[in-house]
Design an enzyme around this catalytic site. Structure first.
Site, mmCIF file in Angstrom:
data_model
loop_
_atom_site.group_PDB
_atom_site.id
_atom_site.type_symbol
_atom_site.label_atom_id
_atom_site.label_comp_id
_atom_site.label_asym_id
_atom_site.label_seq_id
_atom_site.Cartn_x
_atom_site.Cartn_y
_atom_site.Cartn_z
ATOM 1 N N CYS A 64 -38.578 -5.729 -10.788
ATOM 2 C CA CYS A 64 -37.294 -6.152 -10.227
ATOM 3 C C CYS A 64 -37.509 -6.519 -8.777
ATOM 4 C CB CYS A 64 -36.270 -5.021 -10.320
ATOM 5 S SG CYS A 64 -34.606 -5.510 -9.818
ATOM 6 N N CYS A 69 -30.951 1.017 -24.106
ATOM 7 C CA CYS A 69 -31.048 0.545 -22.737
ATOM 8 C C CYS A 69 -32.194 -0.460 -22.672
ATOM 9 C CB CYS A 69 -31.302 1.773 -21.859
ATOM 10 S SG CYS A 69 -31.453 1.391 -20.145
ATOM 11 N N CYS A 125 -32.836 6.998 -15.994
ATOM 12 C CA CYS A 125 -32.604 5.816 -15.150
ATOM 13 C C CYS A 125 -33.530 5.842 -13.946
ATOM 14 C CB CYS A 125 -31.212 5.805 -14.542
ATOM 15 S SG CYS A 125 -29.904 5.895 -15.670
ATOM 16 N N CYS A 140 -34.802 3.267 -6.405
ATOM 17 C CA CYS A 140 -35.147 2.903 -7.784
ATOM 18 C C CYS A 140 -36.643 2.687 -7.921
ATOM 19 C CB CYS A 140 -34.396 1.624 -8.176
ATOM 20 S SG CYS A 140 -34.808 1.075 -9.846
ATOM 21 N N GLU A 172 -40.350 -0.921 -20.412
ATOM 22 C CA GLU A 172 -39.948 0.276 -21.124
ATOM 23 C C GLU A 172 -38.522 0.118 -21.616
ATOM 24 O OE1 GLU A 172 -40.697 3.709 -18.732
ATOM 25 O OE2 GLU A 172 -42.746 3.083 -18.312
ATOM 26 N N CYS A 211 -33.826 -1.855 -4.545
ATOM 27 C CA CYS A 211 -32.894 -0.792 -4.173
ATOM 28 C C CYS A 211 -33.733 0.422 -3.759
ATOM 29 C CB CYS A 211 -31.972 -0.462 -5.347
ATOM 30 S SG CYS A 211 -30.930 -1.866 -5.810
HETATM 31 N N1 SAH Z 1 -30.313 -4.084 -11.909
HETATM 32 C C1 SAH Z 1 -29.285 -3.476 -12.693
HETATM 33 C C2 SAH Z 1 -29.831 -2.514 -13.741
HETATM 34 C C3 SAH Z 1 -30.560 -1.389 -13.078
HETATM 35 S S1 SAH Z 1 -30.838 0.181 -13.789
HETATM 36 C C4 SAH Z 1 -28.332 -2.733 -11.768
HETATM 37 O O1 SAH Z 1 -28.640 -2.578 -10.598
HETATM 38 O O2 SAH Z 1 -27.257 -2.335 -12.215
HETATM 39 C C5 SAH Z 1 -29.347 0.939 -14.183
HETATM 40 C C6 SAH Z 1 -28.784 1.937 -13.169
HETATM 41 O O3 SAH Z 1 -29.688 2.995 -12.810
HETATM 42 C C7 SAH Z 1 -28.392 1.263 -11.884
HETATM 43 O O4 SAH Z 1 -27.102 1.670 -11.518
HETATM 44 C C8 SAH Z 1 -29.428 1.804 -10.928
HETATM 45 O O5 SAH Z 1 -28.993 1.726 -9.616
HETATM 46 C C9 SAH Z 1 -29.609 3.217 -11.422
HETATM 47 N N2 SAH Z 1 -30.817 3.876 -10.910
HETATM 48 C C10 SAH Z 1 -31.956 3.293 -10.488
HETATM 49 N N3 SAH Z 1 -32.830 4.217 -10.077
HETATM 50 C C11 SAH Z 1 -32.257 5.416 -10.235
HETATM 51 C C12 SAH Z 1 -32.671 6.758 -10.009
HETATM 52 N N4 SAH Z 1 -33.884 7.039 -9.544
HETATM 53 N N5 SAH Z 1 -31.803 7.744 -10.302
HETATM 54 C C13 SAH Z 1 -30.596 7.461 -10.810
HETATM 55 N N6 SAH Z 1 -30.140 6.228 -11.046
HETATM 56 C C14 SAH Z 1 -30.955 5.198 -10.770
#
Ligand code: SAH
Length: 381
Positions: free
Chosen positions: A116, A109, A345, A123, A96, A120
């Site tokens: 991934c 974005c 995000c 996420c 996406e 985390c």
């Molecule tokens: N792997 C990269 C890109 C990830 S997505 C990274 O970790 O930076 C971009 C951002 O969105 C990251 O900071 C991630 O931690 C955040 N993110 C992921 N899931 C989320 C959620 N459910 N709510 C808010 N932010 C989130």
């Protein structure tokens, strides 16, 4: 799975990669500049369009190379103007992508991987597991798709895509070579010509890859911190167990030192109610932020089913922000955009096939040996 042609997809070749390609087929290197412009400024999808190139060379190119863009399966436009695409990649998996308008800025974005491996805890992409790295062509193809969605191709039209962030699916620094090649195209004047301040790689903190990037690229860097101490960060961002905060901060400072302009690290911090949103977390975070030139981007948690986390109240967010601002650090709170099309995000899930097995393989490689080679190649195959 349909068999893919083995012709080289020119969309993914960096400026220097394209020069090497032309040399390898016995042609002059300057052809690279011509073809770059056709591909990335004119949006050419066939060699026939390249009218300043002789017919015989065009024929030769069509035999050994092609121009393959990923296929858009769905495009949705949110009531707030956010555009979201579901894009199918070779092999059938999909990713996406979102374009977020805000005043004159339009931030795309992009995703760097299908799924991934970093897992985390908050996420939803992580919950899908890991499938594979995107090729450079599949990454740059996302930018082409977004630009074309506004009508006939014209990347010089500033209003279409002004900024690119690698904040879609995937950990960009675990797909190092392809992400670097794509950013080179984004920032090259013969291709998309975006300023290095407007192309941002966001990482969960893969320290050896940040170190490798230092001096090699001058792309902007965002780091997903999410916790002000190792004990909590170990839980939320498991890659912290391998590369704790102290090493991450040192690596960020080293990265900035190699840039020839004054820039800061964008620190991302997703706020989760009762987890990392308390005043004492803010006070601790301030100390972390002071260890490197930085600005803070607070992201209120975007919920998804069974996540186990909640978004803090507006008051809690404001209180947290104020503590940091009082400490003199520039702080923004990311507005939730594209909610009605699930484009916020962490809501980007795509469709990830064959996930568990690959994820495990990927992670075990990461934990055992995160040397340069494994970082670049672990996700393949
Ligand atoms: N792997 C990269 C890109 C990830 S997505 C990274 O970790 O930076 C971009 C951002 O969105 C990251 O900071 C991630 O931690 C955040 N993110 C992921 N899931 C989320 C959620 N459910 N709510 C808010 N932010 C989130």
């Amino acid at each position: 799975m349909p068999k893919q042609p083995d012709r080289i997809n020119l969309l993914g070749l960096s400026p220097s990669g394209l020069e090497t390609f032309f040399e390898s087929i016995g042609e002059k290197r300057f052809r690279a500049t011509q073809v770059l412009k056709w591909l990335h400024q004119q949006g050419a999808s066939s060699f026939d369009e390249m009218t300043n190139i002789s017919k015989s060379l065009r024929q030769k190119l069509a035999e050994v190379a092609d121009i393959r863009e990923p296929e858009v399966v769905l495009e949705k436009i949110s009531t707030d103007g956010t555009r979201k695409w579901v894009i199918r990649m070779d092999g059938g998996s999909s990713i996406e992508m979102v374009l977020i308008p805000e005043g004159s800025r339009k931030t795309l974005c992009v995703s760097s991987q299908v799924g991934c491996a970093l897992d985390c805890s908050f996420c939803s992409t992580g919950k899908q597991g890991f499938n594979r790295n995107l090729s450079a062509a599949e990454i740059i193809g996302q930018l082409r798709v977004a630009i074309r969605s506004f009508g006939p191709f014209d990347p010089k039209d500033e209003r279409r895509v002004t900024n690119v962030v690698f904040m879609g699916m995937g950990e960009p620094l675990l797909n190092f070579d392809n992400v670097v090649a794509a950013t080179e195209l984004m920032m090259d004047d013969n291709a998309y010509g975006l300023s290095k301040r407007r192309v941002t790689i966001s990482t969960a903190g893969v320290v050896p890859a940040i170190d490798k990037l230092a001096g090699l690229s001058d792309v902007s860097l965002a780091v997903s911190i999410h916790a002000p101490n190792d004990a909590l960060r170990d839980q939320l961002v498991p890659v912290n167990r391998r590369y704790p905060l102290k090493e991450l901060i040192a690596s960020c400072n080293n990265y900035l030192k190699h840039l020839n302009d004054k820039r800061v690290i964008t620190v991302e911090y997703t706020l989760m109610e009762g987890v990392n949103d308390q005043p004492e977390h803010a006070t601790q975070l301030l100390k972390v932020l002071r260890k490197m030139p930085s600005k803070l981007n607070l992201i209120p948690f975007n919920p998804f089913p069974n996540s186990g986390y909640n978004k803090p109240s507006a008051d809690a967010i404001a209180r947290f922000k104020q503590i940091i601002v009082n400490g003199g650090i520039i702080t923004t709170v990311r507005k939730t955009r594209g909610d009605d099309v699930d484009a916020a995000c962490g809501q980007l899930v795509g469709q990830v096939e064959d996930r568990t097995r690959r994820s495990q393989k990927y992670l075990s490689v990461l934990q055992l040996d995160a040397s340069d080679e494994t970082l670049t190649h672990a996700g393949e195959g």
